[in-house]
Scaffold this active site. Structure first.
Site, PDB file in Angstrom:
ATOM      1  N   THR A   1       0.914  -0.726   0.339  1.00 54.64           N
ATOM      2  CA  THR A   1      -0.039   0.203  -0.055  1.00 54.64           C
ATOM      3  C   THR A   1       0.990   1.289  -0.697  1.00 54.64           C
ATOM      4  OG1 THR A   1       0.127   0.119   2.234  1.00 54.64           O
ATOM      5  CG2 THR A   1      -1.786  -1.358   1.586  1.00 54.64           C
TER       6      THR A   1
ATOM      7  N   GLU B   1      -5.697  -4.165  -0.074  1.00 52.85           N
ATOM      8  CA  GLU B   1      -5.926  -5.204   0.948  1.00 52.85           C
ATOM      9  C   GLU B   1      -7.006  -6.539   0.602  1.00 52.85           C
ATOM     10  OE1 GLU B   1      -5.420  -2.441   1.873  1.00 52.85           O
ATOM     11  OE2 GLU B   1      -4.124  -2.384   2.892  1.00 52.85           O
TER      12      GLU B   1
ATOM     13  N   LYS C   1     -14.570  16.988  12.478  1.00 54.94           N
ATOM     14  CA  LYS C   1     -15.392  16.889  13.520  1.00 54.94           C
ATOM     15  C   LYS C   1     -15.456  18.124  14.093  1.00 54.94           C
ATOM     16  CE  LYS C   1     -13.681  12.640  14.889  1.00 54.94           C
ATOM     17  NZ  LYS C   1     -12.147  11.898  14.845  1.00 54.94           N
TER      18      LYS C   1
ATOM     19  N   TRP D   1     -19.971  15.383  12.953  1.00 56.70           N
ATOM     20  CA  TRP D   1     -18.977  14.862  11.422  1.00 56.70           C
ATOM     21  C   TRP D   1     -19.718  15.207  10.462  1.00 56.70           C
ATOM     22  CZ3 TRP D   1     -17.160   8.788  12.110  1.00 56.70           C
ATOM     23  CH2 TRP D   1     -16.533   8.886  12.984  1.00 56.70           C
TER      24      TRP D   1
END
Ligand code: ADP
Length: 545
Positions: A185, A330, A441, A446
């Site tokens: 990655t 992944e 935040k 959110w």
């Protein structure tokens, strides 16, 4: 009671062997480094992959050893995919856009025995070779005539290696759980993490690549992979084309809008896959020429969110069907693919468009659940959002030789923590609210940076946008919009953008400030690098605060 079926291993070599036998004339077309367009058939690709396997054997490569590639999308890279894995070694594809220290890290961490490279990357490897004590030799992927002068010790010529072999080779049979390929990655934080695929996971993933939502290759497709072969196995497309016999078109090193357009036009590409930035480039070229490449019907996009404005441009103006997909290294990488259900035909265009901007829909083989901050599972009602956890036969079970990273990302009961905050609905459509680390935040609520970015990119004077949460004494964090102005347009003001966004997002989401930059920093996989952007803006504070 056991079933009475043959237990034949699922091996990557069986894909190209099948392709060569039943789609022997299917073409692989590449923009070659040495000159214009190179084309050959699946049968030739199989023969040369076998020559490569013989050459590797002669070089002393044995099962399980890692062979690195640093190369563009081209036919020799295709041969490495099959030749290296097929003979039982591990094909480690390296992203050349990683920082130099990261390239050194991944080659040493993987203990690569040989490094195969396109000529483009010879200077890079010359600069790094002193730090790569375990590499036994370097192979330059070209012919004798184009072999460059090089300071690399033990530099071999790819075509000379192949020419010494006859291709009379039987792919070996071994356990399907054997490692086949390795991909790191891009490591936005810390060192890159290695994902080690197996033959079994790759072949099973290939079935999904070819079947999910009609976006994959089939026998009649002419498929362009703009997804680099150095990034998550080009989303599995090279394997999918071998399985189905689709014509595979590879862009080599040329990723400019006009080069992509011409290649698609000349090869009558009907399906193409890539990240949003490339579709922006191609769209600009289509606008310039007033048409789409001939025959272009289906676009698959993933890697970052694809704004509704882009989907509208491709679908409404040019009649190109857009499939939004989501995945991760992944996950091999396919995790969702966007395809409308028959029941959605009756919906209005706007409703269908809203579904198309989600990251797509569940695919067989990737089980999902969302969990809240306390780890409790949340409902799949399209509203509740939490971290997405997944598991399945082509999801990694751990990182390669990296217990610390593994402990952080894999749960004890066998799930992989994606770090993506999402909603799921009853039909399996998934909406990414944000990356865990990017969500803003504000006063305990959110704000989705992705939703704000997508909405802002619909503004005609904005070409690219990123929203990051900046510290605020009263609200904890507030959104700062950082944008690149569209070519030929005057940069918009904060008030203009807020007015534009007013009917698209909640009022308290509107950005507190706008900053126009000449360009945004990108990661090695072409995404906006919020890490670098934050670093760049570390001394920033909101005006008057
Ligand atoms: P890296 O870029 O670090 O190599 P990946 O290519 O595996 O890693 O990136 C996976 C991440 O990219 C996902 O976890 C998700 O945050 C993001 N991503 C992938 N596809 C999409 C998409 N269609 N929309 C939004 N984000 C996406």
């Amino acid at each position: 009671m056991d079933g009475l079926m043959m237990d034949q291993p699922l091996l990557i070599s069986s894909l190209i062997e099948f392709g060569a036998r039943y789609h022997s004339k299917s073409e692989i077309v590449s923009r070659a480094l040495e000159g214009p367009i190179h084309r050959y058939t699946m049968a030739e690709a199989n023969h040369r992959s076998k020559q490569l396997a013989q050459a590797l054997t002669r070089l002393g490569v044995t099962e399980g050893e890692r062979i690195a590639t640093i190369a563009w999308n081209g036919y020799r890279h295709f041969e490495l995919y099959f030749g290296v894995s097929g003979m039982g070694a591990v094909c480690h594809t390296i992203n050349p856009r990683l920082f130099h220290e990261q390239i050194v890290y991944v080659i040493n961490h993987a203990e690569d025995k040989y490094v195969f490279m396109d000529r483009t990357f010879v200077p890079l490897l010359e600069a790094l070779a002193g730090h790569l004590p375990k590499v036994a030799g370097y192979v330059i992927m070209t012919d004798k005539e184009h072999m460059p002068e090089t300071k690399l010790e033990n530099a071999l010529c790819y075509e000379e290696l192949l020419a010494a072999e006859d291709g009379d080779y039987q792919w070996p049979e071994f356990d399907e759980r054997t490692a086949s390929s390795l991909c790191y990655t891009s490591g936005t934080t810390g060192n890159p993490k290695g994902v080690l695929y197996s033959h079994r996971s790759t072949v099973l993933h290939t079935f999904t690549v070819c079947t999910a939502g009609g976006a994959g290759p089939n026998t009649r497709s002419r498929y362009l992979s703009l997804v680099p072969m150095f990034h998550v196995n080009a989303w599995g497309l090279p394997y999918g084309c071998a399985m189905t016999g689709a014509k595979l078109v590879l862009p080599g090193p040329r990723y400019e809008g006009d080069a992509i357009f011409d290649l698609m036009d000349e090869e009558k590409v009907d399906k193409a896959a890539g990240v949003p930035t490339l579709w922006m480039l191609l769209l600009a070229e289509m606008e310039k020429r007033g048409r789409k490449p001939e025959g272009f019907k289906t676009l698959v996009v993933g890697g970052s969110a694809f704004p509704a404005s882009m989907i509208a441009a491709y679908e409404d103006k040019y009649g190109v069907d857009v499939h939004h997909a989501w995945g991760m290294t992944e996950l091999s990488p396919i995790g969702t693919v966007g395809t409308l259900l028959p029941s959605m035909d009756a919906l209005s265009k706007e409703e269908r468009r809203a579904i198309k901007t989600t990251q797509g829909r569940a695919v067989y083989g990737v089980e999902k659940k969302i969990v809240g901050e306390n780890g409790a599972q949340l409902p799949e009602d399209g509203k509740a959002f939490g971290e997405l956890l997944v598991r399945g036969p082509w999801t990694a079970s751990s990182y390669y030789n990296d217990p610390d990273a593994t402990a952080q990302s894999f749960t004890e009961d066998g799930w992989f923590r994606t770090g993506d905050i999402v909603t799921l609905d009853e039909n399996g459509f998934m909406n990414i609210v944000d990356r865990n680390k990017d969500v803003i935040k504000s006063a305990g609520e959110w704000i989705s940076s992705i939703d704000l970015e997508n909405a802002a990119m619909g503004h005609p004077a904005i070409q690219e946008a990123a929203v990051i949460g900046m510290p605020h004494p009263k609200w904890d964090e507030r959104p700062l919009l950082v944008a690149v102005a569209a070519e030929g347009e005057a940069p918009p003001t904060l008030d203009e953008v807020k007015e534009f966004l007013a009917d698209k997002v909640a009022k308290w989401w509107l950005p507190d400030d706008l900053m126009i930059l000449d360009e945004l920093p990108h990661t090695a996989t072409g995404k906006v690098s919020k890490l670098n952007l934050r670093e760049q803006l570390k001394d920033y504070s909101f005006p008057g605060v």
